[in-house]
Motif scaffolding. Structure first.
Motif, mmCIF file in Angstrom:
data_model
loop_
_atom_site.group_PDB
_atom_site.id
_atom_site.type_symbol
_atom_site.label_atom_id
_atom_site.label_comp_id
_atom_site.label_asym_id
_atom_site.label_seq_id
_atom_site.Cartn_x
_atom_site.Cartn_y
_atom_site.Cartn_z
ATOM 1 N N GLU A 121 30.027 14.923 -10.572
ATOM 2 C CA GLU A 121 31.339 15.017 -9.956
ATOM 3 C C GLU A 121 32.425 15.057 -11.024
ATOM 4 O O GLU A 121 32.276 14.514 -12.115
ATOM 5 C CB GLU A 121 31.581 13.844 -9.011
ATOM 6 N N CYS A 179 31.243 20.795 -16.470
ATOM 7 C CA CYS A 179 30.939 20.767 -15.032
ATOM 8 C C CYS A 179 30.152 21.980 -14.541
ATOM 9 O O CYS A 179 29.456 21.893 -13.520
ATOM 10 C CB CYS A 179 32.233 20.656 -14.226
ATOM 11 N N ARG A 180 30.265 23.093 -15.235
ATOM 12 C CA ARG A 180 29.602 24.312 -14.761
ATOM 13 C C ARG A 180 28.082 24.157 -14.680
ATOM 14 O O ARG A 180 27.410 24.902 -13.950
ATOM 15 C CB ARG A 180 29.962 25.481 -15.676
ATOM 16 N N GLY A 183 27.551 23.185 -11.073
ATOM 17 C CA GLY A 183 27.906 24.109 -9.996
ATOM 18 C C GLY A 183 28.906 25.154 -10.454
ATOM 19 O O GLY A 183 29.852 24.843 -11.191
ATOM 20 N N ASP A 184 28.692 26.390 -10.043
ATOM 21 C CA ASP A 184 29.580 27.480 -10.445
ATOM 22 C C ASP A 184 30.954 27.378 -9.792
ATOM 23 O O ASP A 184 31.875 28.102 -10.183
ATOM 24 C CB ASP A 184 28.951 28.834 -10.088
ATOM 25 N N TYR A 185 31.100 26.495 -8.808
ATOM 26 C CA TYR A 185 32.383 26.341 -8.147
ATOM 27 C C TYR A 185 33.376 25.571 -9.006
ATOM 28 O O TYR A 185 34.578 25.589 -8.747
ATOM 29 C CB TYR A 185 32.213 25.626 -6.803
ATOM 30 N N PHE A 186 32.894 24.889 -10.050
ATOM 31 C CA PHE A 186 33.795 24.165 -10.942
ATOM 32 C C PHE A 186 34.566 25.136 -11.825
ATOM 33 O O PHE A 186 34.102 26.244 -12.131
ATOM 34 C CB PHE A 186 33.012 23.194 -11.836
ATOM 35 N N HIS A 187 35.757 24.706 -12.261
ATOM 36 C CA HIS A 187 36.515 25.459 -13.254
ATOM 37 C C HIS A 187 35.900 25.215 -14.630
ATOM 38 O O HIS A 187 35.319 24.161 -14.880
ATOM 39 C CB HIS A 187 37.983 25.008 -13.245
ATOM 40 N N GLU A 188 36.047 26.192 -15.531
ATOM 41 C CA GLU A 188 35.408 26.085 -16.850
ATOM 42 C C GLU A 188 35.950 24.934 -17.687
ATOM 43 O O GLU A 188 35.305 24.487 -18.641
ATOM 44 C CB GLU A 188 35.582 27.396 -17.617
ATOM 45 N N ASP A 199 36.807 21.925 -16.282
ATOM 46 C CA ASP A 199 36.558 20.656 -15.605
ATOM 47 C C ASP A 199 35.571 19.798 -16.394
ATOM 48 O O ASP A 199 34.583 20.296 -16.941
ATOM 49 C CB ASP A 199 36.013 20.896 -14.193
ATOM 50 N N CYS A 236 32.972 16.594 -16.109
ATOM 51 C CA CYS A 236 32.176 15.882 -15.100
ATOM 52 C C CYS A 236 31.467 14.667 -15.684
ATOM 53 O O CYS A 236 31.176 14.595 -16.884
ATOM 54 C CB CYS A 236 31.133 16.819 -14.492
ATOM 55 N N GLY A 247 43.205 26.288 -13.850
ATOM 56 C CA GLY A 247 42.694 26.248 -12.490
ATOM 57 C C GLY A 247 43.517 25.352 -11.588
ATOM 58 O O GLY A 247 44.504 24.734 -12.004
#
Length: 259
Positions: free
Chosen positions: A16, A45-46, A49-54, A56, A58, A222
Motif C-alpha cells: 500500500e 509501488c509499481r 500494481g500498474d495502477y500506481f504512479h511511478e 509512489d 509503498c 500524478g
C-alpha cells in the motif's frame, strides 16, 4: 486517496502507498507510515500494481529494499535504526554536519562535511584519525541514513560516486548543466527544494517560479497537481530534474524549466 495516504496515525500494510519515507528527503515520517517491520520504499509501488504512479512509495518488507552501491549489489544485515550509543546518525536524526573538526566521528557516523561537498568544507577533519569523509556513502552503514549523507570511512572503501553507467550517473538523474560549485542555493533564491525551507511545492500558481527553481507540483507527480501553473510564463514543471540546476536539490525535486 492521493499522496501520503499511509501515515503514522493510520499506517499501511505491504503493497500500500503512498508513504512519506526517508527517500523523500526533508521532513518525513520515516518508516512510521508502515505497519510493524515494514519499510517505506522509494518509487517502488509499481511492483505491486500498474495502477500506481511511478513516483509512489509503498510499504514493503526489508528484504526487498535495494541499497545503491557502486557495484549495484544488495547489502544484507544493514540496521534500520541507529545504535543507541551513536552520536551522529545523519540528517534524519541529528541533522547535517554532525561530525566536525571539534568533535570528529568514528567510522560509519555522519554527516561529515567533506571535500566532495564543494565550497567551504572541513576536508576530512570531521573524521577521527586515519578516516576520511566519503560522499553519499552512509547507507552502507544503515538504512536510517539519508541517501545524501556523508559518513566517515576507511580510505580503501571510498568509491567514485560519478562512475557512469550507460548514459546515466549511478544514483542520480542525468545532470545537464550543474557545476561542482553549485552545492548551495544562490543568495535570494526563494524556492530551493525539499532540503531547504519552505520545502516541497514551494512553486505554486499563486507564487510561480523562475527557471531552475523548485519544487513544483507538476503532472509527473500524478494525482491532483498544479500542472505547469507553478512555473512562470511558458516554463513547464519537470520531473526529478532539479539536480541539473544545483546539487543542493533532492533527486526527487521537480523544477521549472523551458519546454
Amino acid at each position: 486517496q492521493g499522496r501520503r495516504c499511509c501515515t503514522p496515525e493510520n499506517p499501511c500494510i505491504e503493497g500500500e502507498g503512498d508513504c512519506d519515507g526517508p527517500g523523500d528527503g526533508g521532513e518525513h515520517d520515516g518508516h512510521a507510515g508502515c505497519i510493524g517491520d515494514l519499510l517505506c520504499g522509494t518509487n517502488n509501488c509499481r511492483q505491486f500494481g500498474d495502477y500506481f504512479h511511478e513516483k509512489d512509495d509503498c510499504c514493503e518488507k526489508q528484504s526487498k529494499v535495494k541499497i545503491s552501491t557502486s557495484s549495484n549489489t544488495m547489502l544484507s544485515n544493514v540496521p534500520l535504526e541507529p545504535p543507541t550509543d551513536q552520536r551522529c546518525s545523519g540528517r534524519n536524526y541529528q541533522g547535517r554536519r554532525c561530525c566536525t573538526p571539534d568533535n570528529p566521528c568514528d567510522e560509519g557516523e555522519g554527516d561529515c562535511d567533506g571535500p566532495d561537498d564543494g565550497g567551504q568544507h572541513d576536508g576530512h577533519a570531521g573524521c577521527n584519525v586515519d578516516l576520511i569523509c566519503g560522499s553519499n556513502n552512509c547507507r552502507q552503514y544503515g538504512l536510517y541514513y539519508h541517501e545524501k549523507d556523508d559518513c566517515c570511512q576507511k580510505p580503501s572503501q571510498v568509491t567514485d560516486i560519478s562512475t557512469s553507467v550507460g548514459n546515466k550517473t549511478e544514483g542520480y538523474p542525468k545532470i545537464k548543466t550543474a557545476q561542482s560549485s553549485d552545492v548551495e542555493p544562490p543568495a535570494g533564491q526563494r524556492c530551493k527544494g525539499r532540503n531547504f525551507e519552505p520545502g516541497r511545492r514551494c512553486c505554486t500558481p499563486e507564487n510561480p517560479c523562475d527557471e531552475g527553481e523548485g519544487d513544483c507540483d507538476g503532472r509527473g507527480d500524478g494525482g491532483f497537481n498544479d500542472g505547469d501553473c507553478g512555473c512562470k510564463g511558458d516554463l513547464v514543471c519537470g520531473s526529478n530534474n532539479c539536480l541539473q540546476f544545483g546539487f543542493y536539490y533532492h533527486e526527487k525535486d521537480d523544477c521549472c524549466e523551458k519546454s
